[in-house]
Design a protein around this motif. Structure first.
Motif, PDB file in Angstrom:
ATOM      1  N   PRO A 166      34.793  43.305  27.879  1.00  0.00           N
ATOM      2  CA  PRO A 166      34.524  44.487  28.705  1.00  0.00           C
ATOM      3  C   PRO A 166      33.189  44.337  29.419  1.00  0.00           C
ATOM      4  O   PRO A 166      32.255  43.727  28.898  1.00  0.00           O
ATOM      5  CB  PRO A 166      34.508  45.626  27.692  1.00  0.00           C
ATOM      6  CG  PRO A 166      34.251  44.988  26.388  1.00  0.00           C
ATOM      7  CD  PRO A 166      34.835  43.623  26.451  1.00  0.00           C
ATOM      8  N   LYS A 167      33.156  44.897  30.613  1.00  0.00           N
ATOM      9  CA  LYS A 167      31.928  44.765  31.396  1.00  0.00           C
ATOM     10  C   LYS A 167      31.065  46.002  31.284  1.00  0.00           C
ATOM     11  O   LYS A 167      29.901  45.982  31.634  1.00  0.00           O
ATOM     12  CB  LYS A 167      32.286  44.501  32.858  1.00  0.00           C
ATOM     13  CG  LYS A 167      33.085  43.222  32.979  1.00  0.00           C
ATOM     14  CD  LYS A 167      33.092  42.681  34.376  1.00  0.00           C
ATOM     15  CE  LYS A 167      33.692  41.287  34.397  1.00  0.00           C
ATOM     16  NZ  LYS A 167      34.983  41.199  33.680  1.00  0.00           N
ATOM     17  N   THR A 168      31.636  47.090  30.860  1.00  0.00           N
ATOM     18  CA  THR A 168      30.847  48.313  30.715  1.00  0.00           C
ATOM     19  C   THR A 168      30.848  48.751  29.267  1.00  0.00           C
ATOM     20  O   THR A 168      31.657  48.301  28.460  1.00  0.00           O
ATOM     21  CB  THR A 168      31.438  49.449  31.567  1.00  0.00           C
ATOM     22  OG1 THR A 168      32.777  49.672  31.110  1.00  0.00           O
ATOM     23  CG2 THR A 168      31.462  49.099  33.029  1.00  0.00           C
ATOM     24  N   ALA A 169      29.928  49.627  28.971  1.00  0.00           N
ATOM     25  CA  ALA A 169      29.868  50.187  27.621  1.00  0.00           C
ATOM     26  C   ALA A 169      30.070  51.685  27.728  1.00  0.00           C
ATOM     27  O   ALA A 169      29.129  52.444  27.948  1.00  0.00           O
ATOM     28  CB  ALA A 169      28.521  49.881  26.976  1.00  0.00           C
ATOM     29  N   PRO A 170      31.319  52.134  27.647  1.00  0.00           N
ATOM     30  CA  PRO A 170      31.579  53.557  27.872  1.00  0.00           C
ATOM     31  C   PRO A 170      31.157  54.413  26.680  1.00  0.00           C
ATOM     32  O   PRO A 170      31.904  54.584  25.728  1.00  0.00           O
ATOM     33  CB  PRO A 170      33.095  53.611  28.077  1.00  0.00           C
ATOM     34  CG  PRO A 170      33.609  52.437  27.354  1.00  0.00           C
ATOM     35  CD  PRO A 170      32.554  51.394  27.366  1.00  0.00           C
ATOM     36  N   ALA A 229      30.071  58.079  25.831  1.00  0.00           N
ATOM     37  CA  ALA A 229      29.966  59.431  26.366  1.00  0.00           C
ATOM     38  C   ALA A 229      28.571  59.973  26.102  1.00  0.00           C
ATOM     39  O   ALA A 229      28.056  59.856  24.990  1.00  0.00           O
ATOM     40  CB  ALA A 229      31.003  60.321  25.713  1.00  0.00           C
ATOM     41  N   HIS A 279      33.023  48.870  19.143  1.00  0.00           N
ATOM     42  CA  HIS A 279      32.220  47.720  19.537  1.00  0.00           C
ATOM     43  C   HIS A 279      31.887  47.822  21.019  1.00  0.00           C
ATOM     44  O   HIS A 279      32.773  48.030  21.839  1.00  0.00           O
ATOM     45  CB  HIS A 279      33.018  46.438  19.264  1.00  0.00           C
ATOM     46  CG  HIS A 279      32.220  45.198  19.468  1.00  0.00           C
ATOM     47  ND1 HIS A 279      32.792  43.998  19.780  1.00  0.00           N
ATOM     48  CD2 HIS A 279      30.896  44.976  19.393  1.00  0.00           C
ATOM     49  CE1 HIS A 279      31.844  43.082  19.900  1.00  0.00           C
ATOM     50  NE2 HIS A 279      30.682  43.658  19.674  1.00  0.00           N
ATOM     51  N   TYR A 280      30.610  47.693  21.343  1.00  0.00           N
ATOM     52  CA  TYR A 280      30.178  47.740  22.750  1.00  0.00           C
ATOM     53  C   TYR A 280      29.435  46.452  23.073  1.00  0.00           C
ATOM     54  O   TYR A 280      28.200  46.432  23.061  1.00  0.00           O
ATOM     55  CB  TYR A 280      29.253  48.928  22.985  1.00  0.00           C
ATOM     56  CG  TYR A 280      29.916  50.280  22.880  1.00  0.00           C
ATOM     57  CD1 TYR A 280      30.684  50.775  23.921  1.00  0.00           C
ATOM     58  CD2 TYR A 280      29.752  51.056  21.754  1.00  0.00           C
ATOM     59  CE1 TYR A 280      31.284  52.014  23.830  1.00  0.00           C
ATOM     60  CE2 TYR A 280      30.345  52.296  21.652  1.00  0.00           C
ATOM     61  CZ  TYR A 280      31.117  52.768  22.702  1.00  0.00           C
ATOM     62  OH  TYR A 280      31.697  53.988  22.602  1.00  0.00           O
ATOM     63  N   PRO A 281      30.128  45.365  23.342  1.00  0.00           N
ATOM     64  CA  PRO A 281      29.404  44.116  23.587  1.00  0.00           C
ATOM     65  C   PRO A 281      28.588  44.146  24.867  1.00  0.00           C
ATOM     66  O   PRO A 281      27.609  43.416  25.006  1.00  0.00           O
ATOM     67  CB  PRO A 281      30.528  43.073  23.669  1.00  0.00           C
ATOM     68  CG  PRO A 281      31.750  43.837  24.002  1.00  0.00           C
ATOM     69  CD  PRO A 281      31.585  45.193  23.419  1.00  0.00           C
TER      70      PRO A 281
END
Lengths: 366, 395, 518
Positions: free
Chosen positions: C261-265, C267, C392-394
């Motif tokens: 993933p390119k973003t870290a969504p 909220a 997970h937010y890589p």
């Protein structure tokens, strides 16, 4: 010269009464359980990971495969969770139909529980009686969506189709005879001395322990806590429904049996209200063809037949797939209470406890 | 008429063969009846399609087959059209069952004590069948061989093999050997579930042996005999009217113990399927398993025969000594004649009760079973014996 | 290089193949194959299995190729020989074995055998250096392929020959490196000797060889590279994976590569507010620019005496005609959030409401304190931990995972989400002391995402078996599984594999039925 030794025995993963592939490692002193360790994961398919690769529409299909006994409830949780994530307003008629189907599903799930639980304890006839009625419910599902078990009944935003012609009549036919059937089960079990001997005071779990262990659903209500998400956090059309939350205080297997039977009567009541008060109107919200989410994070829980079924979604901006999907499976959490309920008791009580927790391994392992 | 040794041996062999054939045929028929009765209790049909399966489905259904089996099959399907007789279509299932059991792979688990493992089903089945030698299906001769019959011509064919004067002792003694088969088989399997099942079974059968025997003492005291024929005759026709309620209560206690003795629901803890997989015979397959199976059902027939003989009036029409009142009408009246049919009718009814209970009741827990046995049944039987002795004294 | 001994192992199927290849040495009799008497030192004629008698010295070299060919051509691989001098000793039975097995397996409808453990990526820089050292004659410094060889397990699929016909030649049983491109001029699989490619060919045919290696369905084509491989060949995920605590062999399976993933969504009210503000500012700036443009255009038109242009109309955001209304986050107003903020002060990073749900993000160090407050404080009184999970937010900066706790107050009918952000390797206090229900949930988080919890009674894997490699719910974990799906078999268009399998099976006396094509 003589010494006693504790015996370790594996109940499952292939065992007639662990309801799937549950494995319970038991340390037995004679027939008394010294230590009970549930071991799970034999049915793990990685639904949460798979759903990350599926769109919000596709993912619902996987929810059928979790609690395959109550797939409509799973569908409802998914659909409502996604609707909450996107902020979709669902038409009232769709809410009513959803409620009706979910309650029918609760009946079918409880009937299966009743049959298998009684079978575990040795009463084999109830099983067949319960399946007779369950068959009729599955016929209703088949009429509605073509599938009997893996329904994928709902769509995000409502329903794909309105009710088929004759469906209400079919449900009404079931409704008309179901209460008599319930009485029939009760004549076999409720005052049966052996049934009471096997269930009263067995697998005790008091309300405090239940809440500490996260146990929800009929198991919690049988311990005296009237926590029912349909009342506490109303969803679908439950806010408009009249029904009672049955509770008992004993917290044993017999109390859970009574609570579930009473719940079936309440479900019958709710279905009747849905049938009688079904509003006219559309069944599908107006939605764009492609749903792309914003950054959002929701947890939506419904009262599945087994307890609190929660869906946790993390939405990624501009993505059609959930960034992360997590299921709070009631069976998974409830199963944690098994050691507490069985340690120090007899081997036969472990069977009763597994039955009374009503776990579905598809949901435990996901 | 005194018999020669040859005649004695031939007659005994004939009787043994007939008895074995009778029991061996009855067992599969009971299993079939069990399927059907439970099915009707459970609002389903049970076995209905074996007739087609065994002899070729098409042969029977089209009624065109000219062969004997096809014709039989056709007959069964034809009879099956009558709602009450639909059992005929499923009837051959008992043959299919036997064929299946005979052709299954015979597995001896690794680490099992092979000799004991093979021996123990035999112990069970031998003890179960031996006991029948002391059971009298009818008090006298069934028929007399015609004079032209070789060797045994002109001799009466008795419906009992032996008429020993300590018949009851013999029956109890031999039938309690059967538990060795279960315990040893469970032990020899070298597996945990059978071990648990075997231990349960040992405890259960030994516990229930006591009230069972004690309850049988009631007719013994009332009749003053241990001979099967004598006891059956006297409990039916010669008891004091005060003893009738005694026999009634004794019958219920005996039946309860009999359920436990034969490992049937609600006391089927030794093979509790949902707890111990299959209990003591988990590791048994094929013929060895079917030996246990035979033994269990033979035991059912035995305990039914004992109950019928000692409590339900034996070879006479009415149970619990009511026949005594009828006897006043004269011994020549048809309803006062002892008959094998009365006896078999009672046995079959009791077997039906076994099946009926199985379809209805849940299973006791192990500790509750012991509780029932030691705390209720044994004291009750002791009281019964005391009362029986009192009545005997009065009479 | 010379062959000193040759013998026949047990299992000869009397197929005449060896006699056709090398009639001077082999003689096929009625029931077995013999080594001829006149080729042996001891002058006997048998399988030579026991005696292992030597070949006559004059045959050592002259028949070498023929014997090797016969051994390679033996369908059951019972011909063994001993080579001396600089060559490797025991030749080459297994490859043919494996490939026949594979072919037979396919023909019999059995599952394909999993490929042997795939070796490290061939294009790694280290072998390139070695290759450079071994090839001093390489005058050019351009990137080129120095060696190419076929590992065991070739399924004879013709794919490499189609990609690079100048290098590979597919025979009946295996794939050979052609003599024309090799320094030693032989035609073998080049597995043992690893003979080099001619430098000019290595440079010219580089792309086609790499294409062939990538296209090989069982990944048995390996090569050494000198110099830098063109950038397109480097899989970007591979480098990232190597640095982790566990290594996936992405090269081995192109279809198992993971799109990170390119973003870290995450909220967040602050982020949403900032985004909305930026959007509004951009919109305003655009409007101002439009106005300014209009003014200049108007002035210009006025100066030129033309008609004034139309005044601009500010674009109104398009209203979608649907029932979709994004639930925007709003600032914390709920008393519970305010109370938490009051009790914890700075330890609360942010709290907001969205879609009717309360979120409170706290510092990971004080999560236990927060949970105790939520459980014990008489105004909060959240009795139950309904759910605990992590994400997970890589792509995120400053953190790798978020852990969320969903608390429920049954008495007050309220839910609260607590959130902490943790880094890779950071250990979090276990919630089990406050909420025993966290036991299995934390085990699941450890199992699925690899976050450790302190003071947990039994932090073992729960859904995956002990010893499972990797944490499945991390984003870098591939969705496609290990094993069978790695082998993306090409369609056997010409039916080569099937034909061979049928032949071999026929020789072995197995009567195969050709499976019907779908």
């Amino acid at each position: 010269m003589f010494k006693t030794e504790e015996m370790e025995i594996n109940l499952g993963p292939q065992h007639p009464s662990t309801h799937g592939v549950l494995r319970v490692k038991l340390r037995l002193d004679g027939e008394t359980v010294v230590k009970c360790t549930p071991i799970i994961g034999y049915l793990h398919r990685g639904v949460e990971k798979i759903c990350e690769d599926k769109t919000y529409f596709q993912g619902q299909v996987w929810t059928d495969r979790m609690d395959y006994v109550a797939s409509v409830s799973n569908n409802l949780g998914w659909a409502e969770g996604v609707e909450k994530l996107f902020g979709i307003t669902v038409p009232r008629r769709a809410h009513y139909i959803r409620t009706m189907l979910t309650e029918l599903n609760r009946l079918s799930s409880h009937l299966l529980w009743l049959g298998t639980h009684a079978l575990d304890i040795g009463a084999m006839t109830v099983f067949l009686y319960a399946f007779r009625e369950r068959e009729q419910i599955l016929d209703c599902f088949e009429a509605f969506c073509g599938a009997r078990l893996t329904t994928t009944a709902f769509r995000i935003g409502g329903l794909r189709e309105d009710l088929p012609p004759g469906f209400i009549k079919q449900v009404q036919a079931f409704q008309d005879r179901f209460l008599d059937c319930l009485d029939e089960y009760e004549t076999l079990l409720t005052e049966n001395r052996i049934w009471k001997k096997r269930t009263v005071g067995v697998a005790l779990l008091n309300a405090d322990d239940a809440i500490a262990l996260g146990v929800t659903g009929p198991v919690l209500r049988a311990a005296g806590n009237p926590y029912d998400i349909r009342k506490a956090f109303p969803y679908a059309a439950y806010a408009e429904m009249q029904f009672d939350v049955p509770t008992r205080t004993a917290g044993d297997t017999y109390a859970r049996y009574q609570v579930r039977l009473e719940e079936m009567r309440q479900s019958h009541r709710i279905i009747q209200q849905c049938v009688d008060g079904l509003p006219e109107g559309p069944v599908m919200a107006k939605l764009p063809k492609v749903l792309k989410s914003e950054v959002n994070e929701v947890y939506h829980a419904i009262e599945a037949p087994k307890g609190e079924l929660g869906y946790y979604f993390v939405g990624e901006k501009g993505s059609q797939n959930p960034y992360r999907m997590h299921v709070r499976a009631p069976s998974f959490v409830n199963l944690q209470a098994l050691p507490k309920m069985t340690e120090g008791k007899l081997l036969a009580d472990v069977i009763a406890a597994i039955g009374t927790l009503d776990v579905v391994l598809g949901e435990v392992d996901r | 008429m005194p018999m020669t040794l040859t005649q004695l041996v031939v007659m005994a062999l004939l009787q043994i063969v007939l008895l074995l054939a009778f029991v061996m045929m009855l067992v599969p028929l009971i299993t079939f009846a069990e399927r059907k009765v439970i099915a009707y209790v459970q609002v389903r049909l049970g076995a209905t399609r074996t007739a087609g399966g065994l002899w070729g489905a098409q042969a029977g259904r089209t009624h065109k087959s000219r062969t004997l089996t096809g014709g039989l099959n056709g007959l069964m399907w034809y009879l099956g059209r009558v709602p009450m007789l639909s059992i005929f279509r499923g009837l051959p299932v008992f043959i299919a069952d036997a064929v299946k059991l005979l052709t299954k792979e015979d597995i001896v688990p690794e680490g099992a004590d092979k000799a004991v493992f093979i021996l123990s089903p035999a112990i069970s089945v031998i003890s179960a069948f031996t006991v029948f030698s002391a059971v009298a299906f009818a008090p006298g001769a069934l028929f007399t061989f015609p004079a032209w019959f070789p060797i045994v011509g002109g001799l009466p064919f008795n419906a009992f093999l032996t008429d020993i004067n300590v018949g009851l002792l013999f029956i109890l003694g031999i039938s309690s050997v059967g538990v060795y088969g279960i315990v040893l088989g469970a032990w020899a399997s070298n597996s945990k579930y059978p071990l648990l099942g075997g231990l349960r079974s040992a405890a259960q059968i030994i516990s229930y042996e006591v009230p069972l025997t004690l309850s049988l003492l009631v007719p013994v005291i009332l009749t003053g005999s241990l001979n099967f024929n004598e006891m059956a005759r006297r409990t039916a026709t010669e008891v004091h009217w005060l003893a009738i309620p005694l026999l009634f209560v004794g019958f219920f206690i005996y039946t309860t113990c009999a359920f436990a003795e034969t490992n049937r629901v609600p006391f089927d803890l030794a093979e509790a399927e949902t707890e111990l997989v299959s209990g003591f015979h988990t590791e048994y397959t094929g013929m060895k398993f079917s030996f246990y199976f035979l033994a269990e059902y033979a035991n059912m027939i035995l305990v039914s025969a004992l109950a019928a003989g000692f409590f339900l009036g034996g070879h006479y029409l009415l149970p619990f000594g009511f026949q005594t009142f009828l006897m006043k009408a004269g011994e020549t009246a048809w309803f006062n004649q002892p008959s094998i049919l009365f006896f078999l009718g009672k046995v079959l009814f009791l077997l039906f009760v076994f099946i009926w209970v199985r379809a209805t009741l849940p299973r006791y827990r192990y500790d509750q079973l012991m509780h029932v046995g030691w705390k209720y049944l044994i004291p009750y039987t002791l009281v019964l014996i005391f009362v029986a002795a009192l009545i005997r004294y009065i009479a | 290089m010379a062959i000193t001994k040759v013998w026949i192992e047990e299992g000869c199927i009397v197929c005449n193949a060896c006699e056709a290849e090398c009639p001077d040495v082999f003689l096929v009799t009625a029931d077995s194959c013999h080594i001829k008497a006149d080729s042996r030192v001891d002058g006997k004629q048998d399988e030579n299995l026991v005696a292992k008698s030597e070949l006559k010295a004059d045959l050592h070299r002259s028949l070498e190729d023929a014997i090797v060919a016969a051994a390679a051509g033996c369908p059951v691989n019972v011909i063994k020989y001993e080579q001396v001098a600089n060559a490797a000793e025991a030749p080459a039975a297994p490859p043919v074995d494996a490939e026949i097995d594979a072919a037979l397996g396919k023909a019999l409808g059995a599952p394909e055998p999993a490929p042997s453990a795939a070796p490290a990526p061939a294009a790694a820089p280290a072998p390139a250096v070695v290759a450079a050292a071994q090839a001093p004659e390489a005058a050019t410094d351009k990137p080129r392929i120095t060696k190419v060889w076929i590992e065991e397990g070739c399924i004879v699929c013709n794919a490499c020959e189609a990609d690079s016909p100048e290098v590979f030649r597919v025979t009946e049983t295996t794939c050979m490196i052609k003599p024309g491109v090799r320094l030693d001029g032989k035609e073998t699989e080049n597995r043992q000797e690893k003979n080099g490619l001619k430098p000019e060919d290595g440079e010219r045919l580089m792309d086609s060889i790499i294409a062939a290696a990538k296209g090989c369905p069982v990944n048995v084509i390996k090569y050494d590279v000198f110099g830098n491989v063109p950038a397109a060949e480097e899989a970007p995920a591979a480098a990232a994976a190597d640095s982790g605590p566990y290594v996936y062999d992405y090269k081995a399976a192109p279809n198992r590569q993971v799109a990170m993933p390119k973003t870290a969504p995450l909220a967040s009210f602050h982020a949403y507010e900032a985004e909305q503000k930026a959007l509004a500012e951009a919109d305003e700036a655009k409007w101002q620019k439009q106005l300014a443009d209009f003014e200049t255009a108007k002035a210009k038109a006025a100066a030129e005496g033309k008609d004034a242009p139309k005044p601009p109309v500010r674009a109104v955001p398009r209203k979608d005609d649907n029932d979709l209304k994004f639930p925007a986050p709003t600032d914390a107003k709920d008393p519970d959030l305010l109370r938490l903020h009051a009790l914890l002060g700075d330890k609360v990073s942010q709290s907001f409401e969205q879609a009717g749900e309360l979120t409170c993000q706290v510092h990971p160090d004080c999560i236990l304190e927060t949970l105790m407050l939520c459980r014990g404080d008489h105004e909060l009184n959240y009795e139950m931990l309904a759910d605990q999970t992590a994400t997970h937010y890589p792509a995120a900066e400053g953190f790798d995972f978020s852990i969320v706790y969903h608390l429920t107050s049954i008495a007050r009918r309220k839910r609260l989400r607590l959130r902490v952000l943790v880094k890779e390797g950071q250990v979090v206090d276990s919630a089990t002391q406050v909420y025993p229900s966290a036991n299995w949930m934390e085990r699941e988080i450890w199992d699925m995402l690899g976050i450790r919890f302190e003071n947990h009674p039994d932090l073992t894997r729960i859904l995956c078996p002990e010893g499972w490699e990797g944490f499945p719910l991390r984003k870098e974990y591939p969705t496609l599984g290990w094993g069978q799906r790695d082998i993306d078999f090409r369609e056997d268009r010409a039916g080569v594999v099937m034909r061979m399998a049928m032949e071999k099976a026929g020789q072995m006396g197995i009567n195969l039925v050709v499976p019907k094509a779908d």
